[in-house]
Design an enzyme around this catalytic site. Structure first.
Site, PDB file in Angstrom:
ATOM      1  CE  LYS A   1       1.776   1.784   4.878  1.00 22.00           C
ATOM      2  NZ  LYS A   1       1.251   1.205   3.759  1.00 22.00           N
TER       3      LYS A   1
ATOM      4  CE  LYS B   1      -4.726  -1.030   2.039  1.00 22.90           C
ATOM      5  NZ  LYS B   1      -5.383  -2.347   2.873  1.00 22.90           N
TER       6      LYS B   1
ATOM      7  CB  SER C   1      -0.875   0.017   1.261  1.00 18.41           C
ATOM      8  OG  SER C   1      -1.664  -1.298   1.431  1.00 18.41           O
TER       9      SER C   1
HETATM   10  P1  NAD Z   1       5.751  -6.056   7.413  1.00 22.27           P
HETATM   11  O1  NAD Z   1       6.737  -4.821   7.867  1.00 22.27           O
HETATM   12  O2  NAD Z   1       5.319  -6.923   8.009  1.00 22.27           O
HETATM   13  O3  NAD Z   1       6.765  -6.702   5.925  1.00 22.27           O
HETATM   14  C1  NAD Z   1       7.562  -5.918   5.219  1.00 22.27           C
HETATM   15  C2  NAD Z   1       8.622  -6.825   4.723  1.00 22.27           C
HETATM   16  O4  NAD Z   1       9.488  -5.891   3.602  1.00 22.27           O
HETATM   17  C3  NAD Z   1       9.754  -6.918   5.785  1.00 22.27           C
HETATM   18  O5  NAD Z   1      10.029  -8.317   5.831  1.00 22.27           O
HETATM   19  C4  NAD Z   1      10.881  -6.113   5.402  1.00 22.27           C
HETATM   20  O6  NAD Z   1      12.174  -6.684   6.065  1.00 22.27           O
HETATM   21  C5  NAD Z   1      10.633  -6.096   3.974  1.00 22.27           C
HETATM   22  N1  NAD Z   1      11.487  -5.162   3.342  1.00 22.27           N
HETATM   23  C6  NAD Z   1      11.721  -3.628   3.708  1.00 22.27           C
HETATM   24  N2  NAD Z   1      12.463  -3.081   3.214  1.00 22.27           N
HETATM   25  C7  NAD Z   1      12.858  -3.876   2.109  1.00 22.27           C
HETATM   26  C8  NAD Z   1      13.943  -3.746   1.035  1.00 22.27           C
HETATM   27  N3  NAD Z   1      14.309  -2.476   0.578  1.00 22.27           N
HETATM   28  N4  NAD Z   1      14.225  -4.792   0.197  1.00 22.27           N
HETATM   29  C9  NAD Z   1      13.506  -6.102   0.505  1.00 22.27           C
HETATM   30  N5  NAD Z   1      12.605  -6.209   1.575  1.00 22.27           N
HETATM   31  C10 NAD Z   1      12.536  -4.994   2.430  1.00 22.27           C
HETATM   32  O7  NAD Z   1       4.722  -5.244   6.627  1.00 22.27           O
HETATM   33  P2  NAD Z   1       3.423  -6.127   6.271  1.00 22.27           P
HETATM   34  O8  NAD Z   1       2.634  -5.981   7.306  1.00 22.27           O
HETATM   35  O9  NAD Z   1       3.331  -7.178   5.538  1.00 22.27           O
HETATM   36  O10 NAD Z   1       2.576  -5.125   4.997  1.00 22.27           O
HETATM   37  C11 NAD Z   1       3.227  -4.834   3.680  1.00 22.27           C
HETATM   38  C12 NAD Z   1       2.161  -3.940   2.954  1.00 22.27           C
HETATM   39  O11 NAD Z   1       0.919  -4.435   3.136  1.00 22.27           O
HETATM   40  C13 NAD Z   1       2.197  -2.630   3.806  1.00 22.27           C
HETATM   41  O12 NAD Z   1       2.238  -1.770   2.553  1.00 22.27           O
HETATM   42  C14 NAD Z   1       0.923  -2.599   4.346  1.00 22.27           C
HETATM   43  O13 NAD Z   1       0.322  -1.354   4.535  1.00 22.27           O
HETATM   44  C15 NAD Z   1      -0.053  -3.541   3.712  1.00 22.27           C
HETATM   45  N6  NAD Z   1      -0.991  -4.311   4.300  1.00 22.27           N
HETATM   46  C16 NAD Z   1      -0.831  -4.984   5.351  1.00 22.27           C
HETATM   47  C17 NAD Z   1      -1.982  -5.480   6.356  1.00 22.27           C
HETATM   48  C18 NAD Z   1      -1.745  -6.073   7.513  1.00 22.27           C
HETATM   49  O14 NAD Z   1      -2.869  -6.570   8.078  1.00 22.27           O
HETATM   50  N7  NAD Z   1      -0.606  -6.253   8.094  1.00 22.27           N
HETATM   51  C19 NAD Z   1      -3.228  -5.586   5.600  1.00 22.27           C
HETATM   52  C20 NAD Z   1      -3.388  -5.254   4.440  1.00 22.27           C
HETATM   53  C21 NAD Z   1      -2.317  -4.427   3.556  1.00 22.27           C
END
Ligand code: NAD
Length: 296
Positions: free
Chosen positions: A240, A172, A97
């Site tokens: 965010k 979104k 997102s």
């Molecule tokens: P998270 O922080 O758990 O996972 C993000 C991953 O990206 C981590 O493993 C991190 O190490 C990796 N990362 C960060 N920078 C990086 C880079 N430069 N290169 C490679 N890897 C990198 O986040 P999440 O909860 O999985 O959310 C991911 C996205 O999905 C976000 O945009 C969030 O808003 C969206 N989202 C989350 C949820 C939820 O319930 N958690 C629901 C819907 C949407």
């Protein structure tokens, strides 16, 4: 089946990547956190040392599931980024997102290399990511969407193309506005019930099937009554999204007074150390504001 590149194996990315493996795809994965990579490698995925290598080692599709715009920009356009390794005909499916304007900017950079980008953020959280039943909202060229659809359907129960590049991210943001305001409204209403000496749980039972009923109310009101605020969707992530909502609204002169209010409530929660709690913690904000306890 084709080899898919997957970058970002966090709360959401890990189960989504696992579903692709389960569906029979070969996966090549990258994350800056080694333990996240290790889990997928034990499931049979191979590892790459950079986004550039991910692009070089993937067939048609590369999926990204990263926290926010700067992370996606870094992975696409940074040193050893995807742009250095992509080939004409590949498609980047960015399921993070992020800000719609950044999505459009990266789409244009990739288009110069003959590479499509779909913005395909999701709604549904960790549980639906595990079950492969996410709601996926997609922006990008129709032909690219048609090609990517079978891959998306392995991660989501609802896969809908809303329009051209950026339209998925706009959708979104709409979703996140409605969710934020809905949770705040639920907490505000329950606070009134408690202050007036009427049991909020009885109020919940009385109104949940009427017009005030919603998936937000169903999920978040019981959490408030049980004081159960483990995430779920973290306050920090919603801040965010609200930031992206307000920035996008401001750029378009689209006034969003309710989103702005809930943003301030969430800032207060973060300031009190609740950034990592579920966004249902808006219940805690109202508890403090009105000197009540919703927890029974
Ligand atoms: P998270 O922080 O758990 O996972 C993000 C991953 O990206 C981590 O493993 C991190 O190490 C990796 N990362 C960060 N920078 C990086 C880079 N430069 N290169 C490679 N890897 C990198 O986040 P999440 O909860 O999985 O959310 C991911 C996205 O999905 C976000 O945009 C969030 O808003 C969206 N989202 C989350 C949820 C939820 O319930 N958690 C629901 C819907 C949407």
């Amino acid at each position: 089946m084709s080899k898919i590149g997957f970058i970002g194996l966090g709360i959401m990315g890990k189960p989504m990547a696992k579903n692709l493996v389960r569906a029979g795809h070969q996966l090549v994965v990258f994350d800056v956190v080694e333990t996240a990579v290790q889990t997928l490698v034990s499931d049979g995925a191979s590892r790459a040392a950079s986004p550039r290598e991910i692009a070089e080692q993937s067939d048609d599709f590369i999926v990204t599931m990263l926290p926010n715009s700067p992370h996606v920009r870094e992975v696409v356009a940074g040193k050893n980024g995807l742009l250095e390794g992509v080939r004409r005909g590949q498609t980047l499916i960015d399921m993070s997102s992020i800000a719609p304007l950044v999505s459009r900017e990266l789409n244009a950079l990739l288009a110069e290399k003959g590479v499509d980008m779909l913005d395909a953020p999701v709604s549904g959280g960790q549980e639906k990511a595990e079950k492969g039943t996410l709601a996926i909202m997609v922006g990008g060229r129709e032909a690219a969407f048609d090609k990517a659809r079978p891959v998306l359907e392995k991660m989501g129960a609802s896969v809908i193309r809303v329009g051209e590049s950026g339209a998925g991210q706009i959708t979104k943001l709409v979703n996140q506005t409605i969710v934020a305001v809905n949770i705040a409204a639920a907490a505000e209403g329950m606070s009134l019930a408690e202050k007036a000496g009427v049991d909020p749980r009885r109020v919940f039972d009385a109104i949940r099937k009427g017009l005030a009923g919603s998936q937000c109310l169903e999920d978040k009101a019981p959490r408030m009554f049980e004081g159960r605020y483990e995430p779920g969707f973290r306050v920090g992530l919603h801040i965010k999204d609200l930031n992206n909502i307000l920035e996008t609204g401001h750029a378009l002169h689209n006034a969003m007074p309710l989103s702005a209010q809930v943003m301030e409530m969430m800032q207060n929660l973060a300031n009190n150390g609740y950034e990592a709690l579920d966004h249902g913690a808006l219940g805690l904000y109202y508890e403090k504001l009105n000197g009540i306890s919703l927890k029974k």
